[in-house]
Design a protein around this motif. Structure first.
Motif, PDB file in Angstrom:
ATOM      1  N   VAL A  58       1.071  -1.250  -0.163  1.00 34.60           N
ATOM      2  CA  VAL A  58      -0.048  -0.146  -0.388  1.00 34.60           C
ATOM      3  C   VAL A  58       0.712   0.983   0.067  1.00 34.60           C
ATOM      4  O   VAL A  58       2.186   1.200   0.492  1.00 34.60           O
ATOM      5  CB  VAL A  58      -1.182   0.131   1.541  1.00 34.60           C
ATOM      6  CG1 VAL A  58      -1.834  -1.227   1.423  1.00 34.60           C
ATOM      7  CG2 VAL A  58       0.226   0.024   2.507  1.00 34.60           C
ATOM      8  N   PRO A  59       0.371   2.471  -0.348  1.00 37.49           N
ATOM      9  CA  PRO A  59       0.862   3.756  -0.397  1.00 37.49           C
ATOM     10  C   PRO A  59       1.554   3.838   0.936  1.00 37.49           C
ATOM     11  O   PRO A  59       0.795   3.993   2.157  1.00 37.49           O
ATOM     12  CB  PRO A  59      -0.062   4.412  -1.160  1.00 37.49           C
ATOM     13  CG  PRO A  59      -1.045   3.944  -1.555  1.00 37.49           C
ATOM     14  CD  PRO A  59      -0.789   2.739  -1.091  1.00 37.49           C
ATOM     15  N   ARG A  60       2.654   4.120   1.288  1.00 39.13           N
ATOM     16  CA  ARG A  60       2.833   4.703   2.176  1.00 39.13           C
ATOM     17  C   ARG A  60       3.981   5.972   2.597  1.00 39.13           C
ATOM     18  O   ARG A  60       4.857   6.116   1.249  1.00 39.13           O
ATOM     19  CB  ARG A  60       3.297   3.874   3.879  1.00 39.13           C
ATOM     20  CG  ARG A  60       4.646   2.875   3.336  1.00 39.13           C
ATOM     21  CD  ARG A  60       4.216   1.672   3.794  1.00 39.13           C
ATOM     22  NE  ARG A  60       5.362   1.409   3.099  1.00 39.13           N
ATOM     23  CZ  ARG A  60       6.963   1.140   3.967  1.00 39.13           C
ATOM     24  NH1 ARG A  60       8.119   2.065   4.584  1.00 39.13           N
ATOM     25  NH2 ARG A  60       7.764   0.436   3.305  1.00 39.13           N
ATOM     26  N   ALA A  61       4.170   7.312   3.820  1.00 36.46           N
ATOM     27  CA  ALA A  61       5.680   7.912   3.849  1.00 36.46           C
ATOM     28  C   ALA A  61       5.837   7.366   5.121  1.00 36.46           C
ATOM     29  O   ALA A  61       6.073   7.501   5.394  1.00 36.46           O
ATOM     30  CB  ALA A  61       4.268   8.988   4.011  1.00 36.46           C
ATOM     31  N   ARG A  62       7.053   8.031   4.276  1.00 33.50           N
ATOM     32  CA  ARG A  62       8.569   7.953   5.571  1.00 33.50           C
ATOM     33  C   ARG A  62       9.144   9.500   5.500  1.00 33.50           C
ATOM     34  O   ARG A  62       9.388  10.207   4.582  1.00 33.50           O
ATOM     35  CB  ARG A  62       9.579   7.341   4.646  1.00 33.50           C
ATOM     36  CG  ARG A  62       8.532   6.085   4.660  1.00 33.50           C
ATOM     37  CD  ARG A  62       9.108   5.240   5.817  1.00 33.50           C
ATOM     38  NE  ARG A  62      10.119   4.765   7.230  1.00 33.50           N
ATOM     39  CZ  ARG A  62      10.981   4.490   6.750  1.00 33.50           C
ATOM     40  NH1 ARG A  62      10.541   2.949   6.116  1.00 33.50           N
ATOM     41  NH2 ARG A  62      12.472   4.146   7.794  1.00 33.50           N
ATOM     42  N   ASP A  63       9.226  10.230   6.642  1.00 36.04           N
ATOM     43  CA  ASP A  63       9.544  11.258   7.742  1.00 36.04           C
ATOM     44  C   ASP A  63       8.936  12.673   6.782  1.00 36.04           C
ATOM     45  O   ASP A  63       9.710  13.482   7.005  1.00 36.04           O
ATOM     46  CB  ASP A  63      11.118  11.078   7.494  1.00 36.04           C
ATOM     47  CG  ASP A  63      11.531   9.798   8.486  1.00 36.04           C
ATOM     48  OD1 ASP A  63      11.207   9.629   9.349  1.00 36.04           O
ATOM     49  OD2 ASP A  63      13.032   9.373   8.103  1.00 36.04           O
ATOM     50  N   GLY A  64       8.201  12.806   5.862  1.00 33.63           N
ATOM     51  CA  GLY A  64       7.352  13.885   5.348  1.00 33.63           C
ATOM     52  C   GLY A  64       8.587  13.691   3.919  1.00 33.63           C
ATOM     53  O   GLY A  64       7.866  15.289   3.411  1.00 33.63           O
ATOM     54  N   ARG A  65       8.955  13.219   3.580  1.00 37.68           N
ATOM     55  CA  ARG A  65       9.550  13.546   2.104  1.00 37.68           C
ATOM     56  C   ARG A  65      10.070  11.840   1.199  1.00 37.68           C
ATOM     57  O   ARG A  65      10.204  12.843   0.456  1.00 37.68           O
ATOM     58  CB  ARG A  65      11.691  13.295   2.673  1.00 37.68           C
ATOM     59  CG  ARG A  65      12.261  14.358   3.688  1.00 37.68           C
ATOM     60  CD  ARG A  65      13.473  14.980   4.203  1.00 37.68           C
ATOM     61  NE  ARG A  65      13.524  13.929   3.751  1.00 37.68           N
ATOM     62  CZ  ARG A  65      14.777  12.930   3.646  1.00 37.68           C
ATOM     63  NH1 ARG A  65      15.493  14.082   3.147  1.00 37.68           N
ATOM     64  NH2 ARG A  65      15.262  12.083   4.555  1.00 37.68           N
ATOM     65  N   ILE A  66       9.508  11.334   1.565  1.00 39.71           N
ATOM     66  CA  ILE A  66       9.555   9.986   0.485  1.00 39.71           C
ATOM     67  C   ILE A  66       7.856   9.201   0.821  1.00 39.71           C
ATOM     68  O   ILE A  66       6.955   9.447   1.733  1.00 39.71           O
ATOM     69  CB  ILE A  66      10.664   8.299   0.905  1.00 39.71           C
ATOM     70  CG1 ILE A  66      11.816   9.659   1.002  1.00 39.71           C
ATOM     71  CG2 ILE A  66      10.065   7.436   0.463  1.00 39.71           C
ATOM     72  CD1 ILE A  66      12.944   8.908   1.434  1.00 39.71           C
ATOM     73  N   ARG A  67       7.310   8.947  -0.556  1.00 43.67           N
ATOM     74  CA  ARG A  67       6.097   8.039  -0.232  1.00 43.67           C
ATOM     75  C   ARG A  67       6.482   7.106  -1.218  1.00 43.67           C
ATOM     76  O   ARG A  67       6.787   7.365  -2.746  1.00 43.67           O
ATOM     77  CB  ARG A  67       5.006   8.969  -1.289  1.00 43.67           C
ATOM     78  CG  ARG A  67       3.843   8.818  -1.596  1.00 43.67           C
ATOM     79  CD  ARG A  67       2.563   9.183  -1.677  1.00 43.67           C
ATOM     80  NE  ARG A  67       1.428   8.506  -2.302  1.00 43.67           N
ATOM     81  CZ  ARG A  67       0.283   8.314  -1.608  1.00 43.67           C
ATOM     82  NH1 ARG A  67       0.186   8.916  -0.613  1.00 43.67           N
ATOM     83  NH2 ARG A  67      -1.086   8.161  -1.635  1.00 43.67           N
ATOM     84  N   TYR A  68       6.582   6.406  -1.031  1.00 44.06           N
ATOM     85  CA  TYR A  68       6.238   5.035  -1.320  1.00 44.06           C
ATOM     86  C   TYR A  68       4.827   4.324  -2.094  1.00 44.06           C
ATOM     87  O   TYR A  68       4.243   4.820  -1.214  1.00 44.06           O
ATOM     88  CB  TYR A  68       6.840   3.495  -0.330  1.00 44.06           C
ATOM     89  CG  TYR A  68       8.222   3.438   0.227  1.00 44.06           C
ATOM     90  CD1 TYR A  68       9.531   3.810  -0.338  1.00 44.06           C
ATOM     91  CD2 TYR A  68       8.395   3.605   1.931  1.00 44.06           C
ATOM     92  CE1 TYR A  68      10.873   3.886  -0.472  1.00 44.06           C
ATOM     93  CE2 TYR A  68       9.860   3.352   2.173  1.00 44.06           C
ATOM     94  CZ  TYR A  68      10.800   3.878   0.991  1.00 44.06           C
ATOM     95  OH  TYR A  68      12.011   4.042   1.669  1.00 44.06           O
ATOM     96  N   ARG A  69       5.305   3.883  -3.074  1.00 41.64           N
ATOM     97  CA  ARG A  69       4.358   3.159  -4.497  1.00 41.64           C
ATOM     98  C   ARG A  69       4.079   2.449  -4.263  1.00 41.64           C
ATOM     99  O   ARG A  69       4.749   1.567  -4.526  1.00 41.64           O
ATOM    100  CB  ARG A  69       3.408   5.029  -5.119  1.00 41.64           C
ATOM    101  CG  ARG A  69       3.256   5.689  -5.134  1.00 41.64           C
ATOM    102  CD  ARG A  69       3.184   7.178  -6.189  1.00 41.64           C
ATOM    103  NE  ARG A  69       2.786   7.848  -5.901  1.00 41.64           N
ATOM    104  CZ  ARG A  69       3.563   8.802  -5.334  1.00 41.64           C
ATOM    105  NH1 ARG A  69       4.661   8.608  -6.028  1.00 41.64           N
ATOM    106  NH2 ARG A  69       3.111  10.212  -5.354  1.00 41.64           N
ATOM    107  N   PRO A  70       2.817   1.468  -4.200  1.00 43.98           N
ATOM    108  CA  PRO A  70       2.600   0.030  -4.362  1.00 43.98           C
ATOM    109  C   PRO A  70       2.723  -0.692  -6.422  1.00 43.98           C
ATOM    110  O   PRO A  70       3.372   0.737  -7.253  1.00 43.98           O
ATOM    111  CB  PRO A  70       1.515  -0.960  -3.787  1.00 43.98           C
ATOM    112  CG  PRO A  70       1.130   0.535  -4.559  1.00 43.98           C
ATOM    113  CD  PRO A  70       1.865   1.556  -3.537  1.00 43.98           C
ATOM    114  N   ALA A  71       3.475  -1.315  -6.330  1.00 45.80           N
ATOM    115  CA  ALA A  71       3.321  -1.618  -7.790  1.00 45.80           C
ATOM    116  C   ALA A  71       2.862  -1.921  -8.699  1.00 45.80           C
ATOM    117  O   ALA A  71       2.058  -0.945  -9.350  1.00 45.80           O
ATOM    118  CB  ALA A  71       4.214  -3.085  -7.911  1.00 45.80           C
TER     119      ALA A  71
END
Length: 215
Positions: A166-179
């Protein structure tokens, strides 16, 4: 050390990051690593890239590669040394001028990921540690669509992200997105997700998602 600390090799629009003031692998690398650690991190990623890209080239018929978000040009230079023809773009003016100053093979241009145009399609379009820094979904999708448009039939688009469900953010600087998010954008454009290769470096989650143009 967490992968949230990864700095992009180029921002889409927001100029030069502090790490870009450094030289060599420390620029655009992992701020929690010293120079030796970043040398290892870069070498590992380069080895993985070469394993994905392969050696399907010859002096008479080299692969045409775009390094989109090239930073100071580490991957662009390395791929050029391996015999590929490399175009490299970056949004940061100081960054791209520093890359050009090396004058060592790749053709550099200042451009955003969503605006670069080329007179020819590429065998490989590469975007390392950039897209997960685009937190706005509209900006991210525009960049991704444009990069996809530059890939020739049977060519590959290689982008960095985590293998997250699932999409998730890290430290307000990164937004991971799923395949699945990438597939939703790229499959209508004729690209199929063919593999994910994690960096496999310490606890860094990110890796290379590979998409191949099938139509």
């Amino acid at each position: 050390m967490t992968d949230a600390a990864l700095e992009p090799d180029v921002p889409l629009a927001h100029g030069d990051a502090p790490l870009r003031e450094q030289d060599g692998p420390a620029a655009g690398g992992h701020p929690d690593l010293d120079r030796a650690g970043n040398e290892l991190f870069y070498a590992l990623r380069l080895g993985t890239l070469l394993a994905v890209i392969g050696d399907l080239h010859s002096p008479a018929a080299p692969l045409y590669v775009l390094d989109a978000g090239c930073g100071h040009g580490y991957f662009a230079r390395a791929l050029h040394r391996c015999g590929h023809r490399v175009d490299a773009i970056d949004a940061g003016e100081e960054t791209i001028e520093r890359a050009r100053a090396a004058d060592d093979g790749p053709r550099y241009a200042r451009a955003r990921l969503d605006e670069w145009r080329s007179p020819w399609p590429y065998d490989v379009v590469l975007c390392v540690d950039v897209l997960f820094h685009l937190r706005d979904d509209t900006e991210w999708a525009a960049a991704l669509r444009n990069l996809a448009s530059l890939v020739r039939l049977t060519g590959r688009l290689i982008v960095t992200d985590a293998d997250t469900p699932v999409p998730r953010a890290r430290d307000g600087r990164i937004r991971y997105r799923p395949a699945a998010g990438y597939r939703a954008v790229l499959e209508p454009l004729g690209l199929r997700h063919t593999e994910f290769r994690p960096y496999g470096f310490r606890e860094v989650e990110a890796g290379f998602h590979v998409f191949t143009r099938i139509r």
